[in-house]
Write an enzyme that holds these catalytic residues in place. Sequence first.
Site, PDB file in Angstrom:
ATOM      1  N   ASN A 136       0.836  -1.305  -0.006  1.00 15.02           N
ATOM      2  CA  ASN A 136      -0.079  -0.078  -0.051  1.00 15.02           C
ATOM      3  C   ASN A 136       0.800   1.298  -0.167  1.00 15.02           C
ATOM      4  O   ASN A 136       0.388   2.181  -0.480  1.00 15.02           O
ATOM      5  CB  ASN A 136      -1.052  -0.167   1.217  1.00 15.02           C
ATOM      6  CG  ASN A 136      -0.333  -0.076   2.646  1.00 15.02           C
ATOM      7  OD1 ASN A 136       1.017  -0.637   2.617  1.00 15.02           O
ATOM      8  ND2 ASN A 136      -0.947   0.456   3.440  1.00 15.02           N
ATOM      9  N   GLU A 195       5.191  -8.660  -3.289  1.00 15.10           N
ATOM     10  CA  GLU A 195       5.075  -9.059  -4.892  1.00 15.10           C
ATOM     11  C   GLU A 195       4.288  -8.273  -5.625  1.00 15.10           C
ATOM     12  O   GLU A 195       4.309  -8.313  -7.011  1.00 15.10           O
ATOM     13  CB  GLU A 195       4.838 -10.320  -4.977  1.00 15.10           C
ATOM     14  CG  GLU A 195       5.994 -11.483  -4.504  1.00 15.10           C
ATOM     15  CD  GLU A 195       6.520 -11.535  -2.947  1.00 15.10           C
ATOM     16  OE1 GLU A 195       7.403 -11.705  -2.445  1.00 15.10           O
ATOM     17  OE2 GLU A 195       5.265 -10.965  -2.197  1.00 15.10           O
ATOM     18  N   GLY A 220       2.458  -4.354   8.046  1.00 16.06           N
ATOM     19  CA  GLY A 220       1.389  -5.162   7.181  1.00 16.06           C
ATOM     20  C   GLY A 220       0.389  -5.628   8.385  1.00 16.06           C
ATOM     21  O   GLY A 220      -0.153  -4.974   9.171  1.00 16.06           O
ATOM     22  N   SER A 221      -0.434  -6.687   8.012  1.00 16.96           N
ATOM     23  CA  SER A 221      -1.515  -7.122   8.767  1.00 16.96           C
ATOM     24  C   SER A 221      -1.460  -7.678  10.197  1.00 16.96           C
ATOM     25  O   SER A 221      -0.215  -8.079  10.474  1.00 16.96           O
ATOM     26  CB  SER A 221      -2.474  -8.103   8.151  1.00 16.96           C
ATOM     27  OG  SER A 221      -1.561  -9.607   7.978  1.00 16.96           O
ATOM     28  N   GLU A 262       4.914  -2.739  12.728  1.00 12.88           N
ATOM     29  CA  GLU A 262       3.721  -1.781  12.593  1.00 12.88           C
ATOM     30  C   GLU A 262       2.550  -2.537  11.871  1.00 12.88           C
ATOM     31  O   GLU A 262       2.595  -2.817  10.611  1.00 12.88           O
ATOM     32  CB  GLU A 262       4.255  -0.661  11.839  1.00 12.88           C
ATOM     33  CG  GLU A 262       3.437   0.605  11.757  1.00 12.88           C
ATOM     34  CD  GLU A 262       2.463   0.856  10.509  1.00 12.88           C
ATOM     35  OE1 GLU A 262       1.178   0.578  10.866  1.00 12.88           O
ATOM     36  OE2 GLU A 262       3.015   0.968   9.681  1.00 12.88           O
ATOM     37  N   LEU A 263       1.624  -2.697  12.612  1.00  9.52           N
ATOM     38  CA  LEU A 263       0.452  -3.816  12.252  1.00  9.52           C
ATOM     39  C   LEU A 263      -0.865  -2.827  11.835  1.00  9.52           C
ATOM     40  O   LEU A 263      -0.898  -1.829  11.603  1.00  9.52           O
ATOM     41  CB  LEU A 263       0.081  -4.814  13.003  1.00  9.52           C
ATOM     42  CG  LEU A 263       1.440  -5.595  13.612  1.00  9.52           C
ATOM     43  CD1 LEU A 263       1.259  -6.788  14.517  1.00  9.52           C
ATOM     44  CD2 LEU A 263       2.290  -5.951  12.212  1.00  9.52           C
ATOM     45  N   CYS A 305      -2.686   2.239   6.713  1.00  9.96           N
ATOM     46  CA  CYS A 305      -3.098   1.778   8.078  1.00  9.96           C
ATOM     47  C   CYS A 305      -3.659   2.957   8.714  1.00  9.96           C
ATOM     48  O   CYS A 305      -4.330   2.546   9.832  1.00  9.96           O
ATOM     49  CB  CYS A 305      -1.770   1.114   8.835  1.00  9.96           C
ATOM     50  SG  CYS A 305      -0.096   2.152   8.713  1.00  9.96           S
ATOM     51  N   GLU A 317     -10.823  -3.869   9.620  1.00 12.18           N
ATOM     52  CA  GLU A 317     -10.194  -2.834   8.980  1.00 12.18           C
ATOM     53  C   GLU A 317     -10.458  -2.999   7.453  1.00 12.18           C
ATOM     54  O   GLU A 317     -10.417  -3.848   6.815  1.00 12.18           O
ATOM     55  CB  GLU A 317      -8.628  -2.771   9.117  1.00 12.18           C
ATOM     56  CG  GLU A 317      -7.838  -1.718   8.457  1.00 12.18           C
ATOM     57  CD  GLU A 317      -6.407  -1.841   8.754  1.00 12.18           C
ATOM     58  OE1 GLU A 317      -5.873  -0.565   8.608  1.00 12.18           O
ATOM     59  OE2 GLU A 317      -5.762  -2.854   9.043  1.00 12.18           O
TER      60      GLU A 317
END
Length: 492
Positions: A164, A190, A240-241, A262-263, A296, A393
């Site tokens: 993102n 990717e 990421g998630s 950092e989720l 995020c 989210e």
Amino acid sequence: MTKQTENSPTVGTEKDYPKIGLFLNGEWIYDRESYADVINPSNERKLARVPKASDADLQCALKAAEKGFVIWRDTPPQQRVAIIQKAVKLARERIDAIATILSLENGKPFDHARAEIDRSMNFFEWEMGQALRAYGMIVPGAPQMQKFIIRQPIGPVFAVTPWNVPMSSAARKTSAALAAGCSVVLKPAEETPGTACELVRCFEEAGLPPGVLNLVLGDPAHISSTLIASPVIRMVTFTGSVHVGKHLTQLAAREMKPVLMELGGHAPVLVGADVNATEVGRISALAKTRAAGQICASPSRFIVHRNSYADFVSSFAETLNELRVGDGLERGVEMGPVANVRRLAAAQALVDDARNRGATVAAGGQRLGEQGYFFAPTLLTDVPLDADVMTIEPFSPVAACVAAESLDKAISIANSLPVGLAAYAFTNSLEEAEQIGRRLECGVLSINHFDTPDADTPFGGVKETGIGREGGPTSLDAYLVTKTILQSTVKV
């Protein structure tokens, strides 16, 4: 209705997209089997193939990072800074070309992509200064005893970045790691490898020693399990998630390795009774659709005082309906597509669930067109608190709006989830602002605006949103270890 652009002049073409390769020990490698294709989310056409790193490639990356670390660790900070400065200069000179690549693979409007790259270079410039301020300490001791506390780079870092913000996240991690004296094995998403390849190329041409910065692509699970298990890797950083972050943290914990995570978030926006609800509704719509809601820190849950609710909703919906949606390289586009078909389906599922539970679709609510992953900017109103869009989210241009009778109720709703990254509040009451700042469970709070931290302030979350902070005065802490040296001056 939301405006979708057609046949507008463009600022770049798919011919501008680079060939994607692995970068190991200072060399680009392209002749590997294909793992996936890079798809342009604006038209669903193939941009490039993503090579798959073999087990031998991963071992090469580890050996390179191990050797590169020794070189980079012993490079004087001033020399490290000089090389980073050269890379930043190259990136700024190429900003339009890199922004075109970012827009092609991610879909965000060209101007937004360009702004992301420009802001990302701020991270490097901040960390260059931090590299020269990684001070140690001398502790008073007894006669003939010297006590030193020094800070040293932790070692090779495994950095995993999302699709993102392909430049911002890669810059956050590589800037701090390289400034601290660490080597890096970078694994970008990717879906968006081109931007990361261009960043690495800037460092290659700036004279970064071979092995200090390596790039791998392929099967994420296999890459992660292999690299984290290796004794070469000393630290893991991931954006990421929550689900993937927990998995990587478990892998690192087995090897007793520190992590910087950092989720996910689900940012609440508290709107008070005493604000200009029409204006707040307008800027809320613009903030919600930045990067098609796929960041995020994107505002997602709008918790509005009952007295402001009607004007806020009306303005929000009207602004969404006026937005121009289209290919990020078309001039005048204000919002691009979502990143992939999975996000398209997820957005529709959230809308359908909310509607089935009694929510109203005030704007959008459906896919736009039949080619490209375009989803209409969407506002859901009177959303039940148990609807999926209030608990999951969205990571899409879908906003959920609920009314609250009091500040206590608004804060209760905002704090009800197990995540806490960004939060926003609009109020003209100093008393309310103080309460919100003290009681809201989040890592970043913006009051009366939608800006988020730059390089000079910490960014990160609480609860399941992660571990540690990026940026700010403590930005190098995760990449440094503290060593105590007790040195006697007595001859032996």
